[in-house]
Write an enzyme that holds these catalytic residues in place. Structure first.
Site, PDB file in Angstrom:
ATOM      1  N   MET A 126      12.667  12.453  51.256  1.00 47.93           N
ATOM      2  CA  MET A 126      13.903  12.931  51.072  1.00 47.93           C
ATOM      3  C   MET A 126      14.353  13.948  52.203  1.00 47.93           C
ATOM      4  SD  MET A 126      12.540  14.418  47.386  1.00 47.93           S
ATOM      5  CE  MET A 126      10.660  14.370  47.348  1.00 47.93           C
ATOM      6  N   PRO A 129      16.045  16.627  59.032  1.00 50.87           N
ATOM      7  CA  PRO A 129      15.858  17.880  59.956  1.00 50.87           C
ATOM      8  C   PRO A 129      16.945  18.966  59.452  1.00 50.87           C
ATOM      9  CG  PRO A 129      15.958  15.766  61.106  1.00 50.87           C
ATOM     10  CD  PRO A 129      16.130  15.389  59.702  1.00 50.87           C
ATOM     11  N   PRO A 242       8.613  17.248  38.472  1.00 53.20           N
ATOM     12  CA  PRO A 242       7.688  18.260  37.634  1.00 53.20           C
ATOM     13  C   PRO A 242       6.415  17.427  37.657  1.00 53.20           C
ATOM     14  CG  PRO A 242       9.813  17.902  36.211  1.00 53.20           C
ATOM     15  CD  PRO A 242       9.675  16.884  37.582  1.00 53.20           C
ATOM     16  N   GLU A 244       5.329  15.921  40.282  1.00 52.80           N
ATOM     17  CA  GLU A 244       4.709  16.157  41.945  1.00 52.80           C
ATOM     18  C   GLU A 244       4.403  17.475  41.840  1.00 52.80           C
ATOM     19  OE1 GLU A 244       7.627  15.178  44.871  1.00 52.80           O
ATOM     20  OE2 GLU A 244       6.548  16.361  46.457  1.00 52.80           O
ATOM     21  N   ARG A 270     -25.710  35.968  53.353  1.00 53.41           N
ATOM     22  CA  ARG A 270     -25.285  36.726  54.468  1.00 53.41           C
ATOM     23  C   ARG A 270     -25.896  38.131  54.174  1.00 53.41           C
ATOM     24  NH1 ARG A 270     -24.449  36.524  59.926  1.00 53.41           N
ATOM     25  NH2 ARG A 270     -22.937  38.160  60.486  1.00 53.41           N
ATOM     26  N   GLN A 338     -11.895  36.416  54.486  1.00 47.20           N
ATOM     27  CA  GLN A 338     -12.266  37.772  55.178  1.00 47.20           C
ATOM     28  C   GLN A 338     -13.922  38.060  54.814  1.00 47.20           C
ATOM     29  OE1 GLN A 338     -10.297  39.756  56.640  1.00 47.20           O
ATOM     30  NE2 GLN A 338     -11.476  41.917  56.675  1.00 47.20           N
TER      31      GLN A 338
HETATM   32  C1  LIG Z   1       2.981  18.930  55.591  1.00 46.39           C
HETATM   33  C2  LIG Z   1       4.212  18.395  55.043  1.00 46.39           C
HETATM   34  C3  LIG Z   1       4.532  17.393  54.058  1.00 46.39           C
HETATM   35  C4  LIG Z   1       5.823  17.003  53.635  1.00 46.39           C
HETATM   36  N1  LIG Z   1       5.819  15.713  53.025  1.00 46.39           N
HETATM   37  C5  LIG Z   1       6.995  15.472  52.596  1.00 46.39           C
HETATM   38  C6  LIG Z   1       7.330  14.209  51.867  1.00 46.39           C
HETATM   39  O1  LIG Z   1       6.319  13.290  51.965  1.00 46.39           O
HETATM   40  N2  LIG Z   1       8.541  13.739  51.569  1.00 46.39           N
HETATM   41  C7  LIG Z   1       9.644  14.755  51.892  1.00 46.39           C
HETATM   42  O2  LIG Z   1      10.578  14.289  51.478  1.00 46.39           O
HETATM   43  N3  LIG Z   1       9.513  16.063  52.451  1.00 46.39           N
HETATM   44  C8  LIG Z   1       8.263  16.476  52.709  1.00 46.39           C
HETATM   45  N4  LIG Z   1       7.980  17.554  53.171  1.00 46.39           N
HETATM   46  C9  LIG Z   1       9.148  18.492  53.211  1.00 46.39           C
HETATM   47  C10 LIG Z   1       9.164  19.710  52.223  1.00 46.39           C
HETATM   48  O3  LIG Z   1       9.566  19.402  51.082  1.00 46.39           O
HETATM   49  C11 LIG Z   1      10.081  20.610  52.980  1.00 46.39           C
HETATM   50  O4  LIG Z   1       9.772  21.290  54.010  1.00 46.39           O
HETATM   51  C12 LIG Z   1      10.507  21.774  51.850  1.00 46.39           C
HETATM   52  O5  LIG Z   1      11.077  21.160  50.703  1.00 46.39           O
HETATM   53  C13 LIG Z   1      11.088  23.025  52.656  1.00 46.39           C
HETATM   54  O6  LIG Z   1      12.367  22.471  53.021  1.00 46.39           O
HETATM   55  P1  LIG Z   1      12.615  23.009  54.733  1.00 46.39           P
HETATM   56  O7  LIG Z   1      11.487  22.715  55.426  1.00 46.39           O
HETATM   57  O8  LIG Z   1      13.974  22.265  55.061  1.00 46.39           O
HETATM   58  O9  LIG Z   1      12.828  24.452  54.201  1.00 46.39           O
HETATM   59  P2  LIG Z   1      14.336  25.311  54.139  1.00 46.39           P
HETATM   60  O10 LIG Z   1      15.125  24.532  53.169  1.00 46.39           O
HETATM   61  O11 LIG Z   1      15.139  25.358  55.441  1.00 46.39           O
HETATM   62  O12 LIG Z   1      13.973  26.638  53.634  1.00 46.39           O
HETATM   63  C14 LIG Z   1      13.501  27.702  54.536  1.00 46.39           C
HETATM   64  C15 LIG Z   1      13.270  29.151  53.835  1.00 46.39           C
HETATM   65  O13 LIG Z   1      14.468  29.279  53.016  1.00 46.39           O
HETATM   66  C16 LIG Z   1      14.123  29.722  51.887  1.00 46.39           C
HETATM   67  N5  LIG Z   1      15.185  29.016  50.815  1.00 46.39           N
HETATM   68  C17 LIG Z   1      15.835  27.992  51.214  1.00 46.39           C
HETATM   69  N6  LIG Z   1      16.788  27.994  50.145  1.00 46.39           N
HETATM   70  C18 LIG Z   1      16.714  29.077  49.397  1.00 46.39           C
HETATM   71  C19 LIG Z   1      17.230  29.718  48.413  1.00 46.39           C
HETATM   72  N7  LIG Z   1      18.244  29.009  47.601  1.00 46.39           N
HETATM   73  N8  LIG Z   1      16.918  30.691  47.861  1.00 46.39           N
HETATM   74  C20 LIG Z   1      16.024  31.522  48.327  1.00 46.39           C
HETATM   75  N9  LIG Z   1      15.275  30.964  49.512  1.00 46.39           N
HETATM   76  C21 LIG Z   1      15.574  29.700  49.919  1.00 46.39           C
HETATM   77  C22 LIG Z   1      12.882  28.624  51.476  1.00 46.39           C
HETATM   78  O14 LIG Z   1      12.178  29.053  50.438  1.00 46.39           O
HETATM   79  C23 LIG Z   1      12.241  28.885  53.008  1.00 46.39           C
HETATM   80  O15 LIG Z   1      11.221  29.924  52.673  1.00 46.39           O
HETATM   81  C24 LIG Z   1       7.010  17.792  53.674  1.00 46.39           C
HETATM   82  C25 LIG Z   1       6.616  19.007  54.544  1.00 46.39           C
HETATM   83  C26 LIG Z   1       5.425  19.426  55.054  1.00 46.39           C
HETATM   84  C27 LIG Z   1       5.434  20.567  55.890  1.00 46.39           C
END
Ligand SMILES: Cc1cc2nc3c(=O)[nH]c(=O)nc-3n(C[C@H](O)[C@H](O)[C@H](O)COP(=O)(O)OP(=O)(O)OC[C@H]3O[C@@H](n4cnc5c(N)ncnc54)[C@H](O)[C@@H]3O)c2cc1C
Length: 381
Positions: A126, A129, A242, A244, A270, A338
């Site tokens: 999904m 970048p 849900p 997931e 400890r 901690q």
């Molecule tokens: C180890 C790992 C495994 C993953 N595996 C998968 C996978 O298998 N498939 C897949 O598709 N994705 C995967 N992901 C992606 C993951 O689902 C996304 O990183 C996540 O949904 C957040 O998206 P983003 O990183 O683009 O952050 P952003 O959407 O850029 O968010 C950045 C910050 O802004 C906040 N924010 C964004 N919108 C709002 C809002 N409307 N209101 C308030 N705050 C907001 C967020 O909460 C966050 O704190 C994975 C990520 C990691 C790190």
């Protein structure tokens, strides 16, 4: 408090999974962490003892049992053994509803036997970048040309991204149509134009392959589309999220319980100032608070598992489970670290690994903030 979630069959299966973990996983996990990946043979061995696709109908090689308690058994054992490299929960808990419930007969025949045997490893792509929380901001496109879609785009952070043989890709088939313009396409290993980028260097879950994926004019047969019509992808995702999120919550509570057990044992042994650190009132109070919250979380999550089995788990209740238990998990593990003092900072202690491994839990599968949005929207303001 007595836990009554499991029946005898689940507990028997739990024994089988425990033996598998002790034999095939624990002795090798450290090496896999250095390699940044779990070998495919482990998937096959897990398939041989029936760890994949419980809900897959028997005619396609599965057990034909739709009961999330079996998924729970597997995930809890993975967490209890610190085997965070195994992407089994993504395959079993996240992907199964897509490949079992959203596929047609021909797709089932092609994919399900391998899904169950562990020979066909799956992933879902999904995130891009430029689009994570905001799924409607996805930019990958799929343009229909006769019997194919031409897929272009880039995905990132994809769990099982290197090992996966079948990746469900979220793409826009009609960029003007908003939620109705998203379609899910199954991209298979070896399709021309399907490339894998870096196996990403994460702070934790080192043995799990999390990768970038690239799609450059990939010709995906229409026969690989999920669902009978174009434009259903967004609703298919909403339907499955849900489960997931509940899976992540199950892992969160299991991780908190495991670290608490380890920490209580540590605090007994400890010594400081001539007595065990567990004899300090602060230690007992901290642990008392954490154990109480974790026990309460366990009750809610177990109730959600039964609700999912009954087809009653709502998106809002799953969001509550996801954000609350994962925030609790990170708090529990941080406080337990901690209590370990300097040893808690050393990766040879399980609490240190749990600390880095757990940090992502409040982020993937929908961040804590997005979970609160889902709950908040339900008030109808
Ligand atoms: C180890 C790992 C495994 C993953 N595996 C998968 C996978 O298998 N498939 C897949 O598709 N994705 C995967 N992901 C992606 C993951 O689902 C996304 O990183 C996540 O949904 C957040 O998206 P983003 O990183 O683009 O952050 P952003 O959407 O850029 O968010 C950045 C910050 O802004 C906040 N924010 C964004 N919108 C709002 C809002 N409307 N209101 C308030 N705050 C907001 C967020 O909460 C966050 O704190 C994975 C990520 C990691 C790190």
């Amino acid at each position: 408090m007595r836990r009554d979630l499991f029946d005898e069959e689940h507990l028997l299966f739990q024994e089988t999974v425990r033996e598998f973990m002790a034999r095939e996983v624990v002795p090798h996990h450290e090496r896999w962490e250095k390699d940044g990946i779990v070998p495919r043979e482990v998937w096959k061995k897990a398939g041989e003892i029936g760890m994949f696709g419980f809900g897959v109908p028997e005619e396609y090689g599965g057990a034909g049992i739709t009961d999330f308690r079996y998924n729970t058994v597997i995930l809890e054992e993975i967490i209890r053994h610190g085997a965070t490299g195994l992407g089994f929960s993504l395959h079993n808990d996240v992907m199964a509803p897509y490949v079992v419930e959203l596929t047609d007969e021909e797709q089932k025949r092609r994919w399900l036997p391998g899904f169950v045997s562990g020979e066909l490893i799956t992933a879902i792509a999904m995130t891009e970048p430029g689009a994570g929380s905001d799924l409607q901001g996805v930019r990958a496109t799929a343009v229909r040309e006769g019997d194919h879609y031409v897929l272009n785009g880039q995905k990132t952070f994809i769990t099982n991204g290197i090992n996966a043989d079948l990746v469900i890709v979220v793409a826009k088939t009609d960029p003007e149509a908003g939620a109705r313009g998203v379609t899910l396409l199954a991209v298979e290993r070896g399709m021309e134009g399907f490339g894998r980028g870096r196996n990403l260097d994460k702070i934790g879950m080192k043995a799990q392959d999390t990768a970038e994926l690239f799609f450059d004019n990939v010709r995906v047969p229409v026969a690989n589309r999920l669902g009978p019509a174009e434009g259903e992808g967004f609703f298919q995702l909403m339907r499955n999220l849900p489960q997931e999120r509940l899976s992540i919550a199950v892992g969160a509570v299991a991780a908190a319980e495991t670290v608490l057990e380890q920490t209580i044992a540590y605090c007994k042994s400890r010594q400081a100032f001539g007595r065990s650190i567990g004899s300090f009132q602060n230690t007992r109070f901290v642990l008392a608070e954490l154990v109480t919250e974790t026990d309460i979380a366990r009750q809610y999550v177990d109730r959600c598992i039964l609700a999912l089995n009954a087809g009653e788990l709502t998106a809002v209740d799953a969001a509550k489970a996801k954000w609350w238990t994962t925030e609790l998990q990170t708090k529990v593990i941080d406080r337990c670290l901690q209590l370990h003092g300097g040893y808690g900072y050393m990766l040879e202690y399980p609490v240190a690994k749990a600390w880095v491994d757990s940090r992502v839990q409040t982020i993937y599968g929908g961040t804590t903030e997005i979970m609160k949005e889902i709950i908040g929207r339900s008030f109808g303001f």
